[in-house]
Design a protein around this motif. Structure first.
Motif, PDB file in Angstrom:
ATOM      1  N   GLU A  28       0.851  -1.183   0.000  1.00  8.38           N
ATOM      2  CA  GLU A  28       0.000   0.000   0.000  1.00  8.38           C
ATOM      3  C   GLU A  28       0.895   1.244   0.000  1.00  8.38           C
ATOM      4  O   GLU A  28       1.875   1.298   0.748  1.00  8.38           O
ATOM      5  CB  GLU A  28      -0.801  -0.050   1.296  1.00  8.38           C
ATOM      6  N   TYR A  29       0.572   2.215  -0.812  1.00 10.51           N
ATOM      7  CA  TYR A  29       1.394   3.424  -0.891  1.00 10.51           C
ATOM      8  C   TYR A  29       1.189   4.300   0.346  1.00 10.51           C
ATOM      9  O   TYR A  29       0.068   4.538   0.778  1.00 10.51           O
ATOM     10  CB  TYR A  29       1.056   4.226  -2.154  1.00 10.51           C
ATOM     11  N   ASN A  30       2.293   4.796   0.887  1.00 15.25           N
ATOM     12  CA  ASN A  30       2.218   5.724   2.021  1.00 15.25           C
ATOM     13  C   ASN A  30       2.455   7.136   1.527  1.00 15.25           C
ATOM     14  O   ASN A  30       3.414   7.384   0.805  1.00 15.25           O
ATOM     15  CB  ASN A  30       3.300   5.380   3.044  1.00 15.25           C
ATOM     16  N   LEU A  31       1.611   7.996   1.995  1.00 21.29           N
ATOM     17  CA  LEU A  31       1.704   9.381   1.554  1.00 21.29           C
ATOM     18  C   LEU A  31       3.039  10.012   1.952  1.00 21.29           C
ATOM     19  O   LEU A  31       3.538   9.816   3.049  1.00 21.29           O
ATOM     20  CB  LEU A  31       0.558  10.158   2.213  1.00 21.29           C
ATOM     21  N   THR A  32       3.630  10.747   1.033  1.00 23.00           N
ATOM     22  CA  THR A  32       4.800  11.563   1.372  1.00 23.00           C
ATOM     23  C   THR A  32       4.419  13.008   1.029  1.00 23.00           C
ATOM     24  O   THR A  32       3.265  13.279   0.682  1.00 23.00           O
ATOM     25  CB  THR A  32       6.050  11.155   0.565  1.00 23.00           C
ATOM     26  N   SER A  33       5.396  13.903   1.069  1.00 23.77           N
ATOM     27  CA  SER A  33       5.044  15.304   0.802  1.00 23.77           C
ATOM     28  C   SER A  33       4.749  15.532  -0.687  1.00 23.77           C
ATOM     29  O   SER A  33       4.182  16.545  -1.066  1.00 23.77           O
ATOM     30  CB  SER A  33       6.168  16.217   1.278  1.00 23.77           C
ATOM     31  N   ASP A  34       5.147  14.585  -1.527  1.00 19.85           N
ATOM     32  CA  ASP A  34       4.913  14.725  -2.965  1.00 19.85           C
ATOM     33  C   ASP A  34       3.494  14.264  -3.317  1.00 19.85           C
ATOM     34  O   ASP A  34       3.205  13.068  -3.363  1.00 19.85           O
ATOM     35  CB  ASP A  34       5.940  13.888  -3.734  1.00 19.85           C
TER      36      ASP A  34
END
Ligand code: SAH
Length: 346
Positions: A294-300
């Motif tokens: 699952e993708y984890n949110l980053t600042s991008d």
């Protein structure tokens, strides 16, 4: 200054012995010192309690132990712990303890920052500061092991080199530290419980095969389409998927090990049925295990996790091709300890 002295963790048992003899000390002390360095690791000479004060001072005058110091901890509500570790030069590196049921996994960094520039990863934004030494890698394991024990009464069961950095670009130090982790003279952990995760550097994967490593190899694939993969993983431009496949075939032939693929699902980027078909096709060349992440949110904010529907369809398709598929839901997100979120922020 500590930096100018030799790191004693780079010395073999024989070299420690030679040093002692040269200084008129008893050679058998070398074995005791070696045990304090690797088997019941201390991070200062003072801690070597069965060694005389004079000998400890002699060691201290000539060497440093390039260990790490816990700077601070963050504990997630799912019990994941992120540790910021301070290195001898004041730089901070992060490691993570992931307890699940009665297992405890240490997620370890191999570099401070990273040079590879994967667009979706927070660590990439830091650039590369430097490689970690053997001791700095080893002592991350030691610290996580202590934490697992103190906080959750668990022994460390697994190690994943999935923290900051690209382990295959710090090849010698990573291999030496993992060799000591699995050695009877070290922590005695089976190499089968260690997984090295790489962005997939064909030349280095062949080297791993030639070196007949016994730990598991995971490749962060994220797309089986050259054009797409090059868009968000610049490393793919100079290392095509077909070169990567050849290297993995070679690795599998030489080591008899299956390959783990990590595939991060990002909405509208690599999560269509066509992406799944290309991925399944790519898996045909060798035995594989697949981790869908699952993708984890980053600042991008260009990258988002896939919708539940897209996620489930992708997984169902891969399973329908008789592939071994695990789904890895994120852990430690509330403290930025999840994959791709390690960026040294407090
Ligand atoms: N350089 C190595 C080791 C780092 S492992 C490698 O690429 O494998 C870190 C893992 O987390 C990799 O699989 C990486 O692709 C993944 N990752 C990076 N950013 C992420 C994010 N935002 N969410 C989830 N996983 C991410």
């Amino acid at each position: 200054m500590a930096e100018n002295k030799t790191d004693i963790l780079t010395l073999s048992l024989g070299e420690i012995k030679d040093f002692l003899i040269k200084k008129g000390e008893k050679a058998f002390r070398a074995k005791q010192i070696y045990e304090w360095l690797w088997k019941k690791p201390v991070n200062s000479f003072e801690g070597m309690t069965n060694i005389s004060k004079d000998l400890r001072t002699l060691l201290d005058d000539n060497f440093v132990i390039q260990a790490v110091q816990v700077e601070y901890l963050q504990i997630s509500k799912d019990k994941t712990i992120k540790v910021a570790l301070k290195l001898f030069d004041g730089v901070i590196v992060e490691s993570v303890l992931i307890p699940v049921d009665n297992r405890a996994t240490a997620c370890i960094s191999s570099q401070v920052g990273c040079s590879l520039g994967c667009e979706f990863c927070a660590t990439a934004k830091l650039g590369l500061r430097r490689n970690l030494s053997v001791g700095e890698i080893y002592h991350q394991v030691v610290e996580i092991m202590k934490l697992a024990n103190e906080k959750y009464n668990l022994s460390l069961t697994n190690i994943v080199l999935m923290g900051m950095g690209e382990p295959l670009l710090n090849y010698d130090n990573v291999l030496k530290s993992m060799e000591m982790v699995s050695s009877e003279n070290g922590l005695g952990m089976s190499p089968q419980r260690i997984t090295l995760s790489t962005v997939g550097l064909p030349r280095m994967i062949k080297k791993l095969a030639d070196d007949k490593v016994k730990f598991n190899l995971a490749v962060s694939l994220h797309s089986a389409n050259d054009r797409k993969r090059s868009e968000f993983m610049p490393v793919n431009k100079g290392n095509s998927l077909s070169e990567l496949r050849d290297a993995l075939v070679y690795f599998n032939e030489k080591t008899n090990q299956r390959i783990t693929f990590e595939y991060l699902l990002m909405s509208g980027i690599n999560d269509s049925l066509k992406d799944a078909q290309e991925f399944a096709e790519y898996c045909k060349s060798f035995p594989v295990k697949i981790n869908i992440i699952e993708y984890n949110l980053t600042s991008d904010k260009r990258f988002k996790k896939s919708s539940n529907d897209a996620f489930n369809e992708f997984v169902t398709f891969m399973k329908s091709r008789n592939l071994v598929v695990n789904v890895r839901r994120s852990r430690g997100q509330d403290i930025d300890a999840a994959c791709g979120q390690l960026a040294g922020k407090q």
